[in-house]
Design a protein around this motif. Structure first.
Motif, PDB file in Angstrom:
ATOM      1  N   GLN A  17      15.021 -10.313  -3.534  1.00 53.15           N
ATOM      2  CA  GLN A  17      13.865 -10.894  -2.866  1.00 53.15           C
ATOM      3  C   GLN A  17      13.526 -12.301  -3.362  1.00 53.15           C
ATOM      4  OE1 GLN A  17      12.036  -9.474  -0.254  1.00 53.15           O
ATOM      5  NE2 GLN A  17      13.853  -8.215  -0.259  1.00 53.15           N
ATOM      6  N   SER A  40       9.125 -13.164  -4.369  1.00 53.34           N
ATOM      7  CA  SER A  40       7.803 -12.781  -4.854  1.00 53.34           C
ATOM      8  C   SER A  40       7.321 -13.689  -5.982  1.00 53.34           C
ATOM      9  CB  SER A  40       7.833 -11.323  -5.327  1.00 53.34           C
ATOM     10  OG  SER A  40       8.835 -11.151  -6.306  1.00 53.34           O
ATOM     11  N   CYS A  41       8.069 -14.750  -6.291  1.00 53.44           N
ATOM     12  CA  CYS A  41       7.682 -15.704  -7.330  1.00 53.44           C
ATOM     13  C   CYS A  41       7.759 -17.129  -6.787  1.00 53.44           C
ATOM     14  CB  CYS A  41       8.611 -15.592  -8.536  1.00 53.44           C
ATOM     15  SG  CYS A  41       8.496 -14.016  -9.394  1.00 53.44           S
ATOM     16  N   PRO A 107       5.465 -17.924  -2.920  1.00 55.30           N
ATOM     17  CA  PRO A 107       6.021 -16.838  -2.115  1.00 55.30           C
ATOM     18  C   PRO A 107       5.473 -16.864  -0.686  1.00 55.30           C
ATOM     19  CG  PRO A 107       5.381 -16.015  -4.258  1.00 55.30           C
ATOM     20  CD  PRO A 107       4.866 -17.431  -4.165  1.00 55.30           C
ATOM     21  N   CYS A 168      11.917 -15.284 -10.311  1.00 60.46           N
ATOM     22  CA  CYS A 168      11.113 -14.406 -11.170  1.00 60.46           C
ATOM     23  C   CYS A 168      11.725 -14.329 -12.569  1.00 60.46           C
ATOM     24  CB  CYS A 168      11.007 -13.022 -10.553  1.00 60.46           C
ATOM     25  SG  CYS A 168      10.197 -13.006  -8.929  1.00 60.46           S
TER      26      CYS A 168
END
Length: 174
Positions: A17, A40-41, A107, A168
């Motif tokens: 992701q 997500s980061c 994100p 991340c």
């Protein structure tokens, strides 16, 4: 055993992701590149680059009316998240390379820019002013970070590419 396999799938899915999707949109009178943080980061500061010399077609950026391009021309123009651009990107007329530095891409955020791309093949699939998927195929997109790490991808049969980079993990390590 099943729990271990499921855990591996979940961890692998999470790592996948942390990427940036890249989409090319052929349009008239200018074309567009869209970069989306699908992870997500946040990315932190990154340089994003496009290299047309590796494409199947004989593509170039047509940024001025006096160079090797045909008909209309358009220079680099940031569209979405223009405030994230660091410095002033410059793409030389007739060049096969465009690069931009972004301060960060959170994100889900999108950065896009417009520019004109022409094909030097007189008998190109869509003529010289429009770019087909087959002509774009093989063009590379690159991501560079100040620490020297990078990611490279290429457009395939679709006008999409995916830069795989685990932002991340980079945040966790320092």
């Amino acid at each position: 055993m099943r729990i271990g396999c499921m855990l591996s799938l979940i961890l692998c899915a999470g790592a996948a992701q942390a990427d940036i999707s890249v989409k090319f949109e052929e349009s008239f009178p200018v074309d567009r590149f869209v970069f989306r943080n699908v992870g997500s980061c946040s990315t932190g500061a990154v340089a994003l680059s496009i290299e047309l010399a590796t494409a199947n077609g004989k593509l170039l950026f047509d940024t001025e009316g006096t160079g090797p391009g045909v008909e209309r021309f358009a220079g680099f123009a940031a569209i979405e998240n223009a405030a994230r651009v660091v410095g002033r990107p410059f793409v030389a007329d007739g060049s096969t390379k465009a690069a931009v530095v972004l301060s960060d891409l959170a994100p889900g955020d999108v950065f896009s820019f417009s520019i004109d791309i022409d094909d030097q093949e007189v008998n190109g699939a869509l003529g010289q002013t429009q770019i087909s998927r087959s002509e774009l195929q093989g063009a590379e997109v690159m991501l560079f970070r100040a620490d020297g790490s990078e990611a490279v991808s290429a457009f395939g049969e679709t006008p999409d590419a995916l830069l795989v980079y685990d932002f991340c993990a980079h945040l966790r390590s320092g």
